[in-house]
Design a protein around this motif. Sequence first.
Motif, PDB file in Angstrom:
ATOM      1  N   LEU A   2      -4.328   9.605   4.685  1.00 38.42           N
ATOM      2  CA  LEU A   2      -4.073   8.204   4.337  1.00 38.42           C
ATOM      3  C   LEU A   2      -2.637   7.808   4.658  1.00 38.42           C
ATOM      4  CD1 LEU A   2      -5.273   5.653   3.195  1.00 38.42           C
ATOM      5  CD2 LEU A   2      -4.638   6.427   0.904  1.00 38.42           C
ATOM      6  N   GLU A  40      -7.638  -1.530   1.517  1.00 41.03           N
ATOM      7  CA  GLU A  40      -7.854  -1.009   2.866  1.00 41.03           C
ATOM      8  C   GLU A  40      -7.927  -2.171   3.844  1.00 41.03           C
ATOM      9  OE1 GLU A  40     -10.408   2.534   4.910  1.00 41.03           O
ATOM     10  OE2 GLU A  40     -11.333   1.375   3.316  1.00 41.03           O
ATOM     11  N   LEU A  73      -8.901   6.979   2.672  1.00 40.69           N
ATOM     12  CA  LEU A  73      -8.834   6.367   1.351  1.00 40.69           C
ATOM     13  C   LEU A  73      -9.871   6.955   0.396  1.00 40.69           C
ATOM     14  CD1 LEU A  73      -7.698   4.311  -0.597  1.00 40.69           C
ATOM     15  CD2 LEU A  73      -9.213   2.581   0.409  1.00 40.69           C
ATOM     16  N   ASN A  95       0.808  -1.212   0.000  1.00 36.80           N
ATOM     17  CA  ASN A  95       0.000   0.000   0.000  1.00 36.80           C
ATOM     18  C   ASN A  95       0.844   1.266   0.000  1.00 36.80           C
ATOM     19  OD1 ASN A  95      -2.469  -1.266  -0.122  1.00 36.80           O
ATOM     20  ND2 ASN A  95      -2.844  -1.194   2.078  1.00 36.80           N
ATOM     21  N   GLU A 152     -11.168  -0.334   8.513  1.00 37.07           N
ATOM     22  CA  GLU A 152     -11.875   0.937   8.389  1.00 37.07           C
ATOM     23  C   GLU A 152     -11.471   1.820   9.555  1.00 37.07           C
ATOM     24  OE1 GLU A 152     -13.988   3.871   6.781  1.00 37.07           O
ATOM     25  OE2 GLU A 152     -13.689   1.891   5.909  1.00 37.07           O
TER      26      GLU A 152
END
Length: 445
Positions: A344, A430, A297, A232, A433
């Motif tokens: 992010l 992701e 995100l 990521n 959350e």
Amino acid sequence: MEQAKPERGINSSWTYGLGMLAMMVPSQAFLSFYSYYYVDKLGLGLGLATLARTIYLVWDAVNQPLLGYASDRTRSRWGRRKPWLYGALPAFAAVFIGLFSVPESVAATAAEGGLALFYWFLAALVLFETASSVLWVNYGALLPELFAGAAARAKASAVQQGFQMLAILIGTAATPLLFQRLGFGGMSFVYAAVFLVCMLAFLRRLREPPESRLQPPLPFLQAFRITLSNRNFWIFHLANSFAQTVNGLLSSMIPFYAKYALGIPESQVSLLLASVFVPVIPLVAVWYVVARRLGGLRSWRLALIAYGVSAAPLWFAQSLGGGIAAGICIGFGLAGFLVTPAVLSGRIIDLDAERTGRRREGVYTAVGGFITRSSGLLSAAAFWIVGLALGYRSGADPGPNPELTFRVLISLVPIGLLALSVAISLLYREEKEEPHDQPQAHPEL
């Protein structure tokens, strides 16, 4: 036992933003006018100036990751970042003054074919880059460390970017007025003083969380192996590098766009620039609300999409009025791209800390910064490729259709780059959350 009430202003988003103002005012003056000062005013050859700039960029690529790792390993009673920031203050101010205060005896060698001015320029660039890297790596590492959760980071990023736009306006618009009255040396003293006053005010209100300095650091190779194997992390920064290229194209292409596409005189270019950058200051508040509600995100993806769509009106503008309207539109997209990545990025660092048990903001900030700074090469390549394809060579030889050249560069190329950024962002997975309104997790000391 009841916790003592935090001292007012400690670790606030406004205090953090003051640090951005402090560093960005002289940095913007440097970026805008160092080539003009050495090449046009002092007569340094363009080839030598380019060579010095190349060495400067190579050194920048080497030292940032090392500085980030060293910062993460620092353990002191004041924290990890503050000792580095305090230590770099006098060095940054002194080197900035030296950069714009070349002795006459050194400057005179350029006309005689000597290399003394080149060596002065090279030394000043390398030293300035080193001091700047210490500041920017440690300052950038503080945002995810001081502000926890999407809401707090979105607010801090929005305030920070508002201060950045203010600093860009000061560093760009006020600098010519200062060096016309005080000379370049006098200008450098004024900005060095502004830097020291604002930075000291920021550092006095900075308190690092104690838990970050209690964790044992990772070994050197392991630290970089874990960072560079983070999928990521790569997706996020690759997408941002293409979007960052659009920022560079906007700043560098607007004078050409004004001349060839809009047909307006140079005296009105500042109005066009202002139409892009001034609205960003209030618009960051809009994107703070968006980031707070959507999280890191989704708000980041939305900002990339909005940035791409907002570049379209630049294709259709035909006059100063149309250009200003288009500039305001793209300012909205730019504000989103400036605010949302910090949210992010902080999340990526949080997840790394959960896996490794260490806070490693320095390494992530430094390595990520190096990836996104590659956008300068993409911007230069886009200019060269489009110019070659459409016949633009220089102001003396603009080719058969310079208007098309710069409409493509300022609108179609950004739309394509941002479409690529959006496509890459869809690969981001992701993991959890994030809570949108998580309070700041680090109480004041």
